[in-house]
Design a protein around this motif. Structure first.
Motif, PDB file in Angstrom:
ATOM      1  N   GLU A 126     -42.828 -45.381  60.025  1.00  0.00           N
ATOM      2  CA  GLU A 126     -43.191 -46.429  58.777  1.00  0.00           C
ATOM      3  C   GLU A 126     -44.455 -46.463  59.198  1.00  0.00           C
ATOM      4  OE1 GLU A 126     -39.571 -45.872  59.570  1.00  0.00           O
ATOM      5  OE2 GLU A 126     -39.519 -44.764  58.133  1.00  0.00           O
ATOM      6  N   SER A 127     -44.485 -47.707  60.255  1.00  0.00           N
ATOM      7  CA  SER A 127     -45.038 -48.727  60.383  1.00  0.00           C
ATOM      8  C   SER A 127     -46.477 -47.882  61.008  1.00  0.00           C
ATOM      9  CB  SER A 127     -45.282 -48.804  61.358  1.00  0.00           C
ATOM     10  OG  SER A 127     -45.293 -48.619  63.147  1.00  0.00           O
ATOM     11  N   PHE A 128     -46.775 -46.978  60.971  1.00  0.00           N
ATOM     12  CA  PHE A 128     -47.592 -45.428  61.242  1.00  0.00           C
ATOM     13  C   PHE A 128     -48.276 -44.863  59.707  1.00  0.00           C
ATOM     14  CE2 PHE A 128     -49.399 -41.258  61.230  1.00  0.00           C
ATOM     15  CZ  PHE A 128     -50.483 -41.571  61.283  1.00  0.00           C
ATOM     16  N   GLU A 129     -47.371 -44.900  59.005  1.00  0.00           N
ATOM     17  CA  GLU A 129     -47.531 -44.703  58.029  1.00  0.00           C
ATOM     18  C   GLU A 129     -48.517 -45.670  56.101  1.00  0.00           C
ATOM     19  OE1 GLU A 129     -44.237 -42.832  56.329  1.00  0.00           O
ATOM     20  OE2 GLU A 129     -44.257 -40.842  57.095  1.00  0.00           O
ATOM     21  N   GLU A 130     -47.918 -46.836  57.200  1.00  0.00           N
ATOM     22  CA  GLU A 130     -48.132 -47.904  56.958  1.00  0.00           C
ATOM     23  C   GLU A 130     -49.958 -47.924  56.976  1.00  0.00           C
ATOM     24  OE1 GLU A 130     -46.324 -51.028  57.194  1.00  0.00           O
ATOM     25  OE2 GLU A 130     -44.612 -50.509  56.288  1.00  0.00           O
ATOM     26  N   LYS A 131     -50.626 -47.860  57.892  1.00  0.00           N
ATOM     27  CA  LYS A 131     -51.911 -47.815  58.366  1.00  0.00           C
ATOM     28  C   LYS A 131     -52.645 -46.435  58.610  1.00  0.00           C
ATOM     29  CE  LYS A 131     -54.379 -49.861  62.182  1.00  0.00           C
ATOM     30  NZ  LYS A 131     -54.439 -50.492  63.477  1.00  0.00           N
ATOM     31  N   TYR A 168     -48.816 -44.769  69.060  1.00  0.00           N
ATOM     32  CA  TYR A 168     -47.803 -45.014  68.360  1.00  0.00           C
ATOM     33  C   TYR A 168     -46.259 -44.477  69.046  1.00  0.00           C
ATOM     34  CZ  TYR A 168     -49.369 -47.639  63.954  1.00  0.00           C
ATOM     35  OH  TYR A 168     -50.829 -48.388  63.596  1.00  0.00           O
ATOM     36  N   GLU A 169     -45.486 -45.427  69.663  1.00  0.00           N
ATOM     37  CA  GLU A 169     -43.855 -44.623  70.830  1.00  0.00           C
ATOM     38  C   GLU A 169     -43.365 -44.473  69.005  1.00  0.00           C
ATOM     39  OE1 GLU A 169     -43.352 -45.915  73.894  1.00  0.00           O
ATOM     40  OE2 GLU A 169     -41.828 -44.639  74.876  1.00  0.00           O
ATOM     41  N   LEU A 170     -42.827 -43.058  69.520  1.00  0.00           N
ATOM     42  CA  LEU A 170     -41.507 -42.675  67.937  1.00  0.00           C
ATOM     43  C   LEU A 170     -40.350 -42.248  68.525  1.00  0.00           C
ATOM     44  CD1 LEU A 170     -43.948 -41.811  65.330  1.00  0.00           C
ATOM     45  CD2 LEU A 170     -43.333 -44.518  65.815  1.00  0.00           C
TER      46      LEU A 170
END
Length: 289
Positions: free
Chosen positions: A22-27, A105-107
């Motif tokens: 989600e933090s990646f997709e926000e950015k 981003y390490e998911l």
């Protein structure tokens, strides 16, 4: 919209996540797939706050590739938590020869890396195809000189790429003359004086010593890859088709090629690693003067 772009990469992970999807997709917004290769897939996208175009791709060498990109991008030795901090904050870019790591981003099940992408640019394979499938010697000289200079920088910083081929070289086309940037350090490693006993790279660029001895050294194998690339750029085909040819045969060189080109090519594709020039020696060769 700015003149440079980003790229991102994903790979299966076994460590604990430090970010969320989600933090990646926000950015960033991930868009269509641009291409696939042996080590991953690349997607178009953009950064939401300023519409900066991006690429998303699946890669396979974490955390080593993060480390290598930081080293070649910043020109310094970066280790441990400093690697994580500088990658996550997007700092970087000392060397213009390699694309810069802007973010990662390490998911839970993947790693997303956001990389710079110059615009306008195409990879060297498409650049060659757009010009009829091969380049004139003068055009190839421009590419080779910049590539050798880039590799000298990488090696001076303790990084060997190990997968030099047209698909891993971007050509910026918005300048008066083409400028190259090297991408995809997924096969790369830290440079050492001794031999490597595991091969990472593309089959058509395997040097004869790997077939003969199951090992190779960084500089001679890099020179061999440059020789294969040079032949491909000027001739439009690979110099060798089989393992036997790599080990035993001399490449066929058209008679209309210049004497200096033939000499440099034969030196780079010498069967014995000690018979090949250094990177600095290539720059001093008459063909590049």
């Amino acid at each position: 919209m700015t003149s440079s772009n980003n790229s991102a990469a994903r790979t299966p992970m076994t460590s604990h996540p430090t970010h969320t999807r989600e933090s990646f997709e926000e950015k960033y917004e991930e868009q269509n797939c641009l291409g696939q290769g042996g080590y991953g897939s690349v997607y178009a996208g953009f950064r939401r706050d300023d519409n900066l175009p991006t690429l998303d791709g699946k890669l396979c060498q974490f955390p080593l590739e993060v480390v290598l990109l930081l080293i070649v991008g910043q020109g310094g030795e970066v280790i441990g938590e400093q690697v994580r901090h500088e990658a996550s904050t997007g700092r970087g870019g000392g060397s213009q020869a390699a694309v810069a790591l802007l973010d990662w981003y390490e998911l839970d099940q993947e790693l997303i890396m956001v990389l710079e992408r110059p615009v306008p640019a195409v990879d060297l394979f498409d650049y060659i195809q757009e010009r009829g499938g091969f380049l004139a010697e003068d055009q190839a000289k421009v590419i080779l000189r910049q590539l050798v200079e880039a590799l000298i920088v990488f090696h001076s910083r303790g990084v060997v790429h190990r997968d030099i081929k047209p698909e891993n070289i971007l050509v910026e086309t918005g300048c008066a003359f083409p400028q190259i940037r090297v991408i995809d350090f997924g096969c790369g490693c830290l440079l050492k004086d001794g031999s490597y006993t595991e091969f990472f790279g593309t089959t058509q660029y395997i040097p004869p010593e790997w077939y003969l001895h199951g090992s190779y050294k960084a500089v001679p194998s890099t020179i061999w890859q440059l020789g294969v690339l040079l032949y491909d750029m000027v001739s439009g085909v690979f110099p060798f088709s089989t393992r036997r040819e790599v080990i035993s045969d001399e490449p066929y060189i058209k008679t209309n090629m210049s004497r200096q080109y033939k000499d440099l090519l034969r030196r780079c594709l010498a069967k014995r690693p000690k018979g090949r020039p250094t990177l600095e020696g290539i720059l001093l060769h008459p063909w590049l003067q």
